[in-house]
Structure formats: C-alpha cells, structure tokens
Design an enzyme around this catalytic site. Structure first.
Site, PDB file in Angstrom:
ATOM      1  N   HIS C 134       1.791  -2.777   8.448  1.00 33.34           N
ATOM      2  CA  HIS C 134       2.356  -4.114   8.085  1.00 33.34           C
ATOM      3  C   HIS C 134       1.916  -5.165   9.281  1.00 33.34           C
ATOM      4  CE1 HIS C 134       4.750  -1.646   5.207  1.00 33.34           C
ATOM      5  NE2 HIS C 134       4.821  -2.581   4.446  1.00 33.34           N
ATOM      6  N   LYS C 138       7.544  -7.851  10.364  1.00 32.66           N
ATOM      7  CA  LYS C 138       8.357  -6.961   9.841  1.00 32.66           C
ATOM      8  C   LYS C 138       9.599  -6.557  10.701  1.00 32.66           C
ATOM      9  CE  LYS C 138       8.406  -2.984   6.897  1.00 32.66           C
ATOM     10  NZ  LYS C 138       9.275  -3.253   5.887  1.00 32.66           N
TER      11      LYS C 138
END
Lengths: 248, 248, 248, 248
Positions: C134, C138
C-alpha cells in the site's frame, strides 16, 4: 536555501503537476508561473534560478533563448527538438557557459533506469524478451518505450557478437511469439484498469532477471523533473536525456 | 581458437557443473580435471590457460601459488578469503604481472546485477523494500543476499542525504512491516516448491521499479564462472568480485 | 430495455463514481440522483427499479425501509450493519418477497474473487503466505483485507486437519518472517506510488500458485456495484456479500 | 492407519517420483512396485488398496481391469484414453460399484486450480489475456495449457453474452498483440532458465487480477497424485479430471 523555480506552461496538465511538485518540496520555491501570452520578464524579476518548460515546440525556443541570456537554467520536456535546434541552443550557451540546459524526452525515472539496466544486463543472458501492458485505449502496439528497450538490448547483443536467442519453436499460432524488434521478441498486453507497465525479462542457466516498471498515474514524470531542477546547475551546457543526471 | 580450461575440484557438485558448462560451449576446451590428491602439474602439461577453482579454503592457496607461478589465470569461487590471503595473492602476482586472478563470493550473474542495479536506483526513490523467497528448509531469515542488498541501498541513501522513507503506520501487527536493515525493510517468505527469489522494490510518485531475481536450480553460478573464464586474461592482477567483469 | 437506477448519496465521492458508471453503460439508465435532504419520493416518481446506496449508517435504514415498501431493489455499500439491522431488513422484506437487497462490505470484484480463490486453494498447498502493498500514508499494517485473507486460509487448513507449514528458520532478524495471523505469515510493504495490491502465494512440491490483486485507483468498486445492480432482481430477499452474485 | 499403495510403472521417471512421494508421507505405505513384465498379482498379495498408474496406453487397460476386479482403487495419469476406453472402464466398474477410478490428464494442482479460477473470474472482467513462459527447447507455442485456459475463458464470456474485449490498437507490429484463441490473446515467452510458468490476467475498472502459476521442476504432479490416492475411495465409479477432488 531553496532553489527558486519558474514554471513555464504552468496551467497545462503537465505544468500544473510540476507546480504541485515544487510546492510540496521544501528545498524548492515557486517564484513564477508563466503561460501563453505572459511576459517572460517575470522570471527575471522574481529571481528564478531554474525554469521548467513543458509547452509547445513553437514556444520553447524563444523561452530558452531568453533564459540562457538571463543566466537562468532550464529543464525542458517539450517535444520537437531536432539536431538544428540542439545546435542553436549550444550556440546560445557559448555566451553563458555557466548555464545548464537539460532537454529530455522522458522524465519518468523508473522508465529511464529500466531501459539503462536492460542495456547493462543484455550481454550476459542468452534470452531476453519485453512485455508491455497498457490500457486498451492505446492506439499503437508495442509502446514506443518497449520498442526502444528492445532496440537497446539488440544493439548490445550485436556489439558483443552474441548468438541469436535459443528458440526451438517449430509449431506456433500466429502472433504467439510476439513482434520481432531487431531479434528481440516484444509482447503487448491491453488491459482495462492498467495504466502503463513493462517487464524486461532476461534468462540464462537456472536463473532469470526481470526489470518491472509500473506507472500508476499521470504524474510519474514529476520526480525526474525535480531531480533535473536540483542538479541542472551542476551540468553547465546542453545535456540531452536524464541518464547522466541519474549516474547512468 | 578455444580457451583451454582446467577445473580444480572437478568432482564436487559445483565443479562438475562447471565441467558440464565448459563442455557445452564451443569456445572453451576442457583440458584437465583435477581433484583432491591429484598432481597440479597436469594443468601445465595439458596447456591449461585458465583454471576454475571451487574447492576448500585449505587447498586453494597452494593451487593459486602454483597457477600464478606457471602463468595460468584463475577464476576462484572457493570461500575463506581474508585480507591477508588477498595480500599474499597480490605478492605472488608481482612476478607474473600478466596473470589475472578473479576471486568472487557470488557468480550468479542475475544476483550480482540485481544488487548493482539496486545501488544505482537507490538515490532516486523515496521508498525501497526487499522481499526474498526461499524453500522452507533454509535456516536463516532474511537471506544473506537480501541483507546485503538492503545494506547497499541504505548506504547510497545515507550518502545522498535522503530522508527516512515515508511510513505512516501507527497500528501494526508485530512483524508485519518486516525486519529493519539499516532503515530498509526486508521481508522473508518461506515456501515449499520455491528455490531462491528476490524482489527489490523502489517507489516514488505514481511509479515503482521492481528488480526481480529468480534462481530455478542449483547451477545458476555457471554462466558467471564462464564469463570469468572468458575475460580473466583481460584483467591482469587480482580482481575481487564479478562486478567489474560485468561492466558495473 | 435498460434497468432504471437511482443513486442515493449521488454527490459523495463514491456515489458520483457510481453515477459515472451507470451513465457509461447502455443497459443502465440513471433516473434519479438523491442526496442528503432530498425527498426519496423522486425514486418512485422517476420509476427507479434499483437503488445504489453509499451513504451514512444514520441514513441508510430509512432509505431501505422506503425502497422495500415501494418495491425497489437495493444495492448497499454503506457501512455500520449489525445483526439487528440485518434482522430489521429481513422483516421489511417479508411483505415484499420479490424485492432483492444486497448489502456488501467490499464491491471490488478482484479482491472478492482473490479471497475466494485463496480459500479454495488453501487445502492443497503445504505453504501459504500473504504480502500486501500500500501507499505509505496507510495507518494500519497489515491491511484488513490481508488479515481476512489469512484468516480464511487458516480456517480451511484447520478444518482439513493440515500440519503447520514447514519452516526451518532458526536464526531470524526480528520481523523478517512477517506477522503471524492464525499461523499464516502476512507481510506489509509501504511504497510511495503504489495504491493497493496483494499477493497470496501458495506452494507445494515443485510449484507455486500466486493470486495477485492490483487496485490502480479509487473507483475499483464500480464494476462490482454495477454487477449488483444487474443481478439484484434475481436474488429476492437479503443477500450479504457479493460472493453469491459472483457464483462463489 | 496408512493407505496401502501400489505403484505401477514404478521405475519410470514419473513412477519413481510417485514412489518417493509415497515414501515421504506417513499416511501412505508403499506395498508394491510393479513394472513392465511383473505379475500384477503382487498388488493383491501385498494388500494394495490403491494403485497409481503412469505407464503406457498399451498396458493401462489390462491393469485397470485387474484392479477393478480385485477391489483396488486406481489413480491414473497414463494418456491415450478415448470415449470407448472410458465406457469399458465404466462397464468393469458395474460389478465393483465401491471401487473408485480417477483418470486425469493433468495432476499439477496449481495448474488445475489456475484454470478453474480463470473460468470463475472470466465473466466479471472486460479484459483477459494469457502469457505463458517456457524453456526455449519447447517446440509448440503457445503451450497446450495456455490454449486450454484461453478457450475456457472464451467459453464463459460467450455464454455470458459479453462484448469483445476493448482494444483500440490500430497500428501494431505484427505479432505484438499475441495469438488470438477464440478472442482471447495469448502470448508465449521462451526464456533460458525458466521451466513452465503462466500468467492469466484479468482487468476491469481501476483493478486487475492475475493468476500466476509457476512450475519449478519436473515432479509438480506428485501432490496431485497423492491427493488422488487419499481421496479415491470417497469417489466410487469413474472420475475424469482432478477438478472434483479439488472441490471445483
């Protein structure tokens, strides 16, 4: 001490992404945004040390002449440069030997590195193929980058006097083995959802080496432009292509 | 005109793969296979121009002294070399300045290139992580290669004065973010069926660059050894590591 | 004959992507856009056959009661559903047995399929690990999807009475082997430029199977929502999760 | 309580890998190894409950008749089965309704699952392409597995009444877009060092799903055969293909 940057073509799609990039980095200061019809004098007045130019072939030469004359470095992604244009830039630079001008066709650092790594690896592997992946609205196949990558590999192999790649195929569905670019097979995938991706695959005994480049969006040129902005003062004269700035 | 090759340690697992490699290439000619207890004189008698040595630390120095004295180049994968040993080899080479000796810890070309590419790329990407994949009988995690790769990336970042990598994680399951090797995250996967594989991943705005290395079998060192055999005469003196032979 | 669609929450980020999706498909017709404060009666007046609801937990129950009472099918991505809420929806549906309501936590078809395939494969491989990738902003690691994927694999292995995965590691850098989720190792990579990606890797003798899911942008839920719109009339009553619509 | 296994064709390349597999698993016991010219009676004498047969089309039918008559289950990878042969096996099984016979063309679990997952996913993605990678001594391109995978995807798309895949290409180097198998593009890569690998790629809005299958060696059929051995008693009668044993 930040670098004072002027962006020419600041309201275009590319230029506005450069503006965002300059604004997001503390070592860079945006001092001027110039667009079609604006007076370039604002670059001098606001103390721009470097300009970034993503505009039109019809406009860029005037901007370069002005900047060079005023001692402003330039990082240029505008297309349409010919040998004659490069020659003219070099002439202008004779009177401003401390000015650096970088003109590059591709500022996507990952793509530039991928291509350079491919050339470095090419002499040491029996097999090499290229697969590129793009959105299905792309008109040409394979991509220009993939073709250039394959040509780079082929040139290194030729110079090293390597044999053709091994391939025992004697029964093939038409097209399955890809396009032949100077003896290097290139495959093009078109896939909804994808942006722009490339696998450069090399193989030899019991091993393979894959260089994978992924572009996830439309601003992948920004880090390369900012690298140019930061280093252009260290490269006086005309530099074509980002490679030397990346130590390649 | 083929190169005359002697293999020392020819009946070992590695040595026999080298023997196979020499036999499969027309530009190389196997003229001697030597193993523990055999007289090295056969190398001279059979006209070996280059030897390959994958043997034991206890044996290799004697072989090197003999070869250098007899004008035979050497490609060496035997372990256990120290600065003192390197110094001794350099001394022997003083009297035979035309002889080349290549001593390398890793002959897997794809792994050597992957590590070099990682160092070249490291300064141009905000993020970098390493994932290695091995068979589940491996005792250490991460692999030595992955650790060395991460250290190489970290050294380049440090020298370039780069910021730590961005990572907003503030709620993590223990271990999920991998091991920290000088600030570079390294992940180790253990998977039945796999052999030895490594992803070195770099990311910056809207793009990533992945260098993937796959070893499919136990003879992936052979192409590197044969490259050494072909080039060692062009590199007189002592060379440590395959890198310069690969143009790195 | 196109399906008449009303979008509730049409001006939200998700709702407006749904509006775009409906407009781009000839078999669907957008007949109403409803947002906070608008009268739901427009759905009836304009003949909506199906509504899509990506709004707030505080609003969705009123919308569902209205739609069910008026014979309008519903595709719902709004969060905050509990067993009690599901029970209330089922009660409302008793008087409208022909109405279909689909409530799903995840409409990204590729992610839903990836998780289902992982459960199908889990009993047949000695080894399984999950890697998710990601963007570095995040906050949690690993992602909820990766944890759920690992739990699904673990449940299947437990039910099949499988041995723990083979892993001879006895010397590891802390964190290198990932987080342990019910016996399944999960690794989280954070990489500038990436969006959301997952590798689910299975291995057994001489082979591996990798299920790779890539999200390149923020509208990956749209195809799943449109699949829901097209099929909801065939699934009267309450359906939780997209799985059965995908034949899983 | 282990399952008593007899291996027919035990000295062949495939058979001997099956022998190794049986010996390495505690829940299986090798009670007989039979090869050309050996008397099948040893299977009965040693109490074999299941046989594995990887032999020749000319031998397998006799073995099956013998085993079925003696109440021994059979797992068969031998080729050359026709509808008539299947019919004959079904007839023999009428008198031994408790006996299970599994005849499968492919026991590589990862390949069988990959193909099944591809069919399950096919209806939900606008785009789908297949890339297979093999060693360069392979004679045909694409591989039979890749063609069968593409045909499976095409059949699902046809049945679902899907539009052709989007592809705006109007300027292509010959072969770059791969082979067309029922409307699904298939690309074949030939690479020294590789064994057998396949990417099945699906794409729709802002996402892709890739099913990757890797074979690293020549014994990837073993886990599928052992799964057959363990489950064949639960599947009386004739079963063709491993799919139902894998819950597909």
């Amino acid at each position: 001490m930040s670098i004072k940057v002027g962006v020419v073509g600041a309201r275009g799609r590319v230029g506005s992404a450069v503006v965002d990039g300059v604004n997001q980095n503390d070592d860079l200061e945006l001092v001027a945004e110039v667009d079609q019809g604006d007076d370039l004098q604002v670059l001098v007045d606001n103390g721009a040390e470097v300009i970034v130019d993503f505009t039109q072939p019809s406009a860029v030469m005037g901007t370069l002449e002005f900047c060079i004359a005023n001692g402003i470095h330039a990082v240029v992604g505008t297309t349409g440069f010919t040998d004659e244009r490069y020659e003219k830039v070099r002439e202008w630079l004779k009177d401003s030997p401390e000015v650096g001008v970088l003109i590059a066709p591709n500022f996507a650092i990952s793509a530039v590195l991928a291509m350079a790594f491919a050339r470095q690896a090419a002499a040491f592997f029996e097999s090499a193929e290229v697969i590129e992946y793009h959105h299905p609205t792309k008109l040409d196949a394979p991509s220009g980058t993939a073709i250039k990558t394959a040509q780079g590999i082929a040139a290194v192999r030729r110079e090293a006097g390597m044999d053709p790649m091994p391939d025992a195929t004697d029964q093939a569905l038409d097209g399955s083995r890809g396009a032949d670019v100077d003896g290097v097979k290139v495959h093009a995938v078109r896939m909804t959802g994808m942006v722009a991706h490339e696998d450069i695959i090399f193989g030899t005994q019991d091993q393979s080496l894959t260089i994978r480049q992924d572009s996830y969006g439309r601003t992948s040129f920004v880090p390369g432009v900012l690298t140019g902005v930061r280093k252009v003062a260290d490269y006086p004269g005309l530099t074509i292509g980002l490679d030397s700035y990346l130590g390649l």
